[in-house]
Write a protein that holds these residues in place. Sequence first.
Motif, PDB file in Angstrom:
ATOM      1  N   THR A 289      25.861 -42.686  -8.590  1.00 35.80           N
ATOM      2  CA  THR A 289      26.312 -42.965  -7.158  1.00 35.80           C
ATOM      3  C   THR A 289      25.794 -41.683  -6.267  1.00 35.80           C
ATOM      4  OG1 THR A 289      28.173 -44.345  -7.672  1.00 35.80           O
ATOM      5  CG2 THR A 289      27.831 -43.564  -5.226  1.00 35.80           C
ATOM      6  N   VAL A 290      24.786 -41.954  -5.389  1.00 36.37           N
ATOM      7  CA  VAL A 290      24.502 -40.937  -4.166  1.00 36.37           C
ATOM      8  C   VAL A 290      25.638 -40.580  -3.654  1.00 36.37           C
ATOM      9  CG1 VAL A 290      23.091 -40.444  -2.378  1.00 36.37           C
ATOM     10  CG2 VAL A 290      22.082 -41.843  -4.332  1.00 36.37           C
ATOM     11  N   TRP A 291      25.875 -39.069  -3.773  1.00 36.86           N
ATOM     12  CA  TRP A 291      26.895 -38.390  -3.096  1.00 36.86           C
ATOM     13  C   TRP A 291      26.678 -38.085  -1.810  1.00 36.86           C
ATOM     14  CZ3 TRP A 291      28.327 -34.523  -0.294  1.00 36.86           C
ATOM     15  CH2 TRP A 291      29.868 -34.027   0.114  1.00 36.86           C
ATOM     16  N   ARG A 292      27.564 -38.659  -0.762  1.00 35.65           N
ATOM     17  CA  ARG A 292      27.472 -38.367   0.470  1.00 35.65           C
ATOM     18  C   ARG A 292      28.877 -38.175   0.962  1.00 35.65           C
ATOM     19  NH1 ARG A 292      26.260 -42.894   4.235  1.00 35.65           N
ATOM     20  NH2 ARG A 292      26.954 -44.197   2.568  1.00 35.65           N
ATOM     21  N   GLU A 293      29.106 -37.199   1.962  1.00 36.60           N
ATOM     22  CA  GLU A 293      30.531 -37.177   2.684  1.00 36.60           C
ATOM     23  C   GLU A 293      30.814 -38.124   3.704  1.00 36.60           C
ATOM     24  OE1 GLU A 293      32.657 -32.733   4.104  1.00 36.60           O
ATOM     25  OE2 GLU A 293      30.335 -33.134   4.423  1.00 36.60           O
ATOM     26  N   ALA A 294      31.311 -39.128   2.865  1.00 32.60           N
ATOM     27  CA  ALA A 294      31.652 -40.360   3.857  1.00 32.60           C
ATOM     28  C   ALA A 294      32.550 -40.941   3.077  1.00 32.60           C
ATOM     29  CB  ALA A 294      30.429 -41.144   4.264  1.00 32.60           C
ATOM     30  N   GLY A 295      33.307 -41.830   3.917  1.00 33.38           N
ATOM     31  CA  GLY A 295      34.542 -42.661   3.098  1.00 33.38           C
ATOM     32  C   GLY A 295      35.661 -41.823   3.015  1.00 33.38           C
ATOM     33  N   ILE A 296      36.687 -42.507   2.253  1.00 32.17           N
ATOM     34  CA  ILE A 296      37.832 -41.927   1.677  1.00 32.17           C
ATOM     35  C   ILE A 296      37.596 -40.882   0.859  1.00 32.17           C
ATOM     36  CG2 ILE A 296      40.176 -42.629   0.765  1.00 32.17           C
ATOM     37  CD1 ILE A 296      39.667 -45.592   1.770  1.00 32.17           C
ATOM     38  N   SER A 297      38.377 -39.914   0.995  1.00 29.27           N
ATOM     39  CA  SER A 297      38.434 -38.718   0.070  1.00 29.27           C
ATOM     40  C   SER A 297      39.491 -39.252  -1.201  1.00 29.27           C
ATOM     41  CB  SER A 297      38.691 -37.592   0.739  1.00 29.27           C
ATOM     42  OG  SER A 297      38.808 -36.431  -0.242  1.00 29.27           O
TER      43      SER A 297
ATOM     44  N   VAL B 216      22.321 -37.191  -7.224  1.00 35.33           N
ATOM     45  CA  VAL B 216      21.887 -37.074  -6.170  1.00 35.33           C
ATOM     46  C   VAL B 216      22.533 -36.952  -4.888  1.00 35.33           C
ATOM     47  CG1 VAL B 216      20.086 -38.122  -4.281  1.00 35.33           C
ATOM     48  CG2 VAL B 216      19.921 -38.692  -6.545  1.00 35.33           C
ATOM     49  N   VAL B 217      22.424 -35.818  -4.026  1.00 29.13           N
ATOM     50  CA  VAL B 217      23.440 -35.585  -2.958  1.00 29.13           C
ATOM     51  C   VAL B 217      22.725 -35.791  -1.551  1.00 29.13           C
ATOM     52  CG1 VAL B 217      24.802 -33.651  -1.953  1.00 29.13           C
ATOM     53  CG2 VAL B 217      24.862 -33.741  -4.384  1.00 29.13           C
ATOM     54  N   ASP B 218      23.221 -36.622  -0.774  1.00 30.78           N
ATOM     55  CA  ASP B 218      22.607 -36.837   0.497  1.00 30.78           C
ATOM     56  C   ASP B 218      23.610 -36.081   1.599  1.00 30.78           C
ATOM     57  OD1 ASP B 218      21.746 -37.812   3.158  1.00 30.78           O
ATOM     58  OD2 ASP B 218      21.704 -39.782   2.458  1.00 30.78           O
ATOM     59  N   ASP B 219      22.992 -35.018   2.253  1.00 34.65           N
ATOM     60  CA  ASP B 219      23.706 -34.530   3.444  1.00 34.65           C
ATOM     61  C   ASP B 219      22.875 -34.562   4.675  1.00 34.65           C
ATOM     62  OD1 ASP B 219      25.669 -32.844   4.553  1.00 34.65           O
ATOM     63  OD2 ASP B 219      24.537 -31.101   4.296  1.00 34.65           O
ATOM     64  N   GLY B 220      22.597 -35.781   4.690  1.00 31.49           N
ATOM     65  CA  GLY B 220      21.784 -36.030   6.135  1.00 31.49           C
ATOM     66  C   GLY B 220      20.106 -35.748   6.036  1.00 31.49           C
ATOM     67  N   ASN B 221      19.987 -34.559   6.784  1.00 30.50           N
ATOM     68  CA  ASN B 221      18.561 -34.239   6.563  1.00 30.50           C
ATOM     69  C   ASN B 221      18.036 -33.408   5.310  1.00 30.50           C
ATOM     70  OD1 ASN B 221      19.648 -31.772   7.392  1.00 30.50           O
ATOM     71  ND2 ASN B 221      18.172 -31.248   9.019  1.00 30.50           N
ATOM     72  N   LEU B 222      19.129 -33.166   4.716  1.00 27.49           N
ATOM     73  CA  LEU B 222      18.858 -32.560   3.334  1.00 27.49           C
ATOM     74  C   LEU B 222      19.414 -33.531   2.104  1.00 27.49           C
ATOM     75  CD1 LEU B 222      18.238 -29.736   1.749  1.00 27.49           C
ATOM     76  CD2 LEU B 222      20.688 -29.078   2.155  1.00 27.49           C
ATOM     77  N   VAL B 223      18.603 -33.813   1.295  1.00 35.23           N
ATOM     78  CA  VAL B 223      18.828 -34.437  -0.097  1.00 35.23           C
ATOM     79  C   VAL B 223      18.343 -33.644  -1.288  1.00 35.23           C
ATOM     80  CG1 VAL B 223      18.255 -36.760  -1.308  1.00 35.23           C
ATOM     81  CG2 VAL B 223      18.452 -36.671   1.385  1.00 35.23           C
ATOM     82  N   SER B 224      19.228 -33.785  -1.991  1.00 34.30           N
ATOM     83  CA  SER B 224      18.993 -32.795  -3.478  1.00 34.30           C
ATOM     84  C   SER B 224      19.159 -33.433  -4.588  1.00 34.30           C
ATOM     85  CB  SER B 224      19.639 -31.392  -3.426  1.00 34.30           C
ATOM     86  OG  SER B 224      21.087 -31.933  -3.138  1.00 34.30           O
ATOM     87  N   GLY B 225      18.639 -33.353  -5.650  1.00 38.40           N
ATOM     88  CA  GLY B 225      18.680 -33.688  -6.948  1.00 38.40           C
ATOM     89  C   GLY B 225      19.099 -32.957  -8.059  1.00 38.40           C
ATOM     90  N   GLY B 226      19.560 -33.228  -8.856  1.00 36.73           N
ATOM     91  CA  GLY B 226      19.906 -32.485 -10.097  1.00 36.73           C
ATOM     92  C   GLY B 226      18.926 -32.043 -11.055  1.00 36.73           C
ATOM     93  N   GLY B 227      18.963 -32.510 -12.298  1.00 36.68           N
ATOM     94  CA  GLY B 227      17.932 -31.939 -13.342  1.00 36.68           C
ATOM     95  C   GLY B 227      16.552 -32.447 -13.042  1.00 36.68           C
ATOM     96  N   VAL B 228      15.477 -32.104 -14.091  1.00 35.55           N
ATOM     97  CA  VAL B 228      14.080 -32.448 -13.800  1.00 35.55           C
ATOM     98  C   VAL B 228      13.980 -33.826 -13.576  1.00 35.55           C
ATOM     99  CG1 VAL B 228      12.034 -32.357 -14.914  1.00 35.55           C
ATOM    100  CG2 VAL B 228      13.727 -30.542 -15.173  1.00 35.55           C
ATOM    101  N   THR B 229      14.437 -34.710 -14.347  1.00 35.46           N
ATOM    102  CA  THR B 229      14.137 -36.103 -14.228  1.00 35.46           C
ATOM    103  C   THR B 229      14.533 -36.697 -13.198  1.00 35.46           C
ATOM    104  OG1 THR B 229      15.961 -36.891 -15.748  1.00 35.46           O
ATOM    105  CG2 THR B 229      13.786 -36.710 -16.885  1.00 35.46           C
ATOM    106  N   SER B 230      15.851 -35.917 -12.150  1.00 32.35           N
ATOM    107  CA  SER B 230      16.297 -36.520 -11.062  1.00 32.35           C
ATOM    108  C   SER B 230      15.308 -36.611  -9.990  1.00 32.35           C
ATOM    109  CB  SER B 230      17.395 -35.745 -10.604  1.00 32.35           C
ATOM    110  OG  SER B 230      16.906 -34.415 -10.011  1.00 32.35           O
ATOM    111  N   GLY B 231      14.167 -36.192 -10.263  1.00 34.12           N
ATOM    112  CA  GLY B 231      12.942 -36.505  -9.134  1.00 34.12           C
ATOM    113  C   GLY B 231      12.790 -37.950  -8.854  1.00 34.12           C
ATOM    114  N   LEU B 232      12.915 -38.684 -10.030  1.00 35.48           N
ATOM    115  CA  LEU B 232      12.647 -40.067  -9.941  1.00 35.48           C
ATOM    116  C   LEU B 232      13.935 -40.844  -9.106  1.00 35.48           C
ATOM    117  CD1 LEU B 232      11.699 -41.058 -13.591  1.00 35.48           C
ATOM    118  CD2 LEU B 232      10.204 -41.282 -11.552  1.00 35.48           C
TER     119      LEU B 232
END
Length: 336
Positions: free
Chosen positions: A204-212, A158-174
Amino acid sequence: MLNVQIVLFDGFDLLDAIAPYEVFCAAELMTENALNVELVTAEGPRDVPSGTNGLKLEASGKLNPERAGIILVPGASGPVAGDSPHSVPAILARTAETELTGMLKQALAREDVVVATVCGGSLLLAMGGLMEGRPAVTNHLGMEVLGATGAIPVPARVVDDGNLVSGGGVTSGLDVALYLLERELGPRIAHEVERLFEFERRGTVWREAGISPKAWTKDEPQPQLTESKPTVMDVDAFAFDGDWDTTIATPVGKLQVRLAIITYNGIVHGKAVQGNETVDFLDPVLQGGKLTWQLRVTKPMRLNLKFEVTVDGDVMTGTAKAGMLPASKLTGKRIL
């Protein structure tokens, strides 16, 4: 109240839509109606055939991009390869050309709306030019195509980019739906739905935050990115010179493109004209009698295409391809 609109379109993937729908419905029961979930379409109430043997779901409303809350977009179901009109790329491309794209663009412009995607849903947005420069994920089979649209592919569940959240394969909908529950309503509700479904979120949900993180490579000087210069490696370069009227046969219809190619100082240069838009060739290379280049197109969808063509007199043939999408056949004639 948290409003959740799950968007259906002809050829949608059942599990992409139903898994989040059940998660949100379970939360609705557990919170005494603190949220409301509805199946919608861009056109309004109707029966919507899925891409899984045409099984239909009934959408009860019309998508309202100005309604605060969550809008969730599933992917498509069908064959991945081939040029069938029922293939996943063809379904997504057709849907991207409907009024749904404009509605989602309107939703993304609002601060009180979160647009979420599951599987190929992110490709649907990307093909409509709505994800350029934004980190996202899709089914692993479509990550290369996602990058070709100008989005930034991130290999996470799962990728959280603020007002846009995306999931990978089919079961990632859960995972997407449970994460959104945690983010919007708190961890206790999300945890209780997990217990009910006997399902634990992955990764882990990926967000563009924290130490790179530092890359796992040896300490070597990184190559400097410089603008690539077109090169030519054949004495037959002039065979491609001229104006070409070409047709690209895509899974969603034929695309007319005018090509203008010229060679000087041993370098191949080219432009492509599509409608009122003119785009320069990127990295044209002539080798082994074949001319290759990359091109950014916006119709019938936004993609970075890789072209490979040959000429025989005044006839040009070749292909245009982006990632896993089926290669489109190119044919053309020299007109100058």
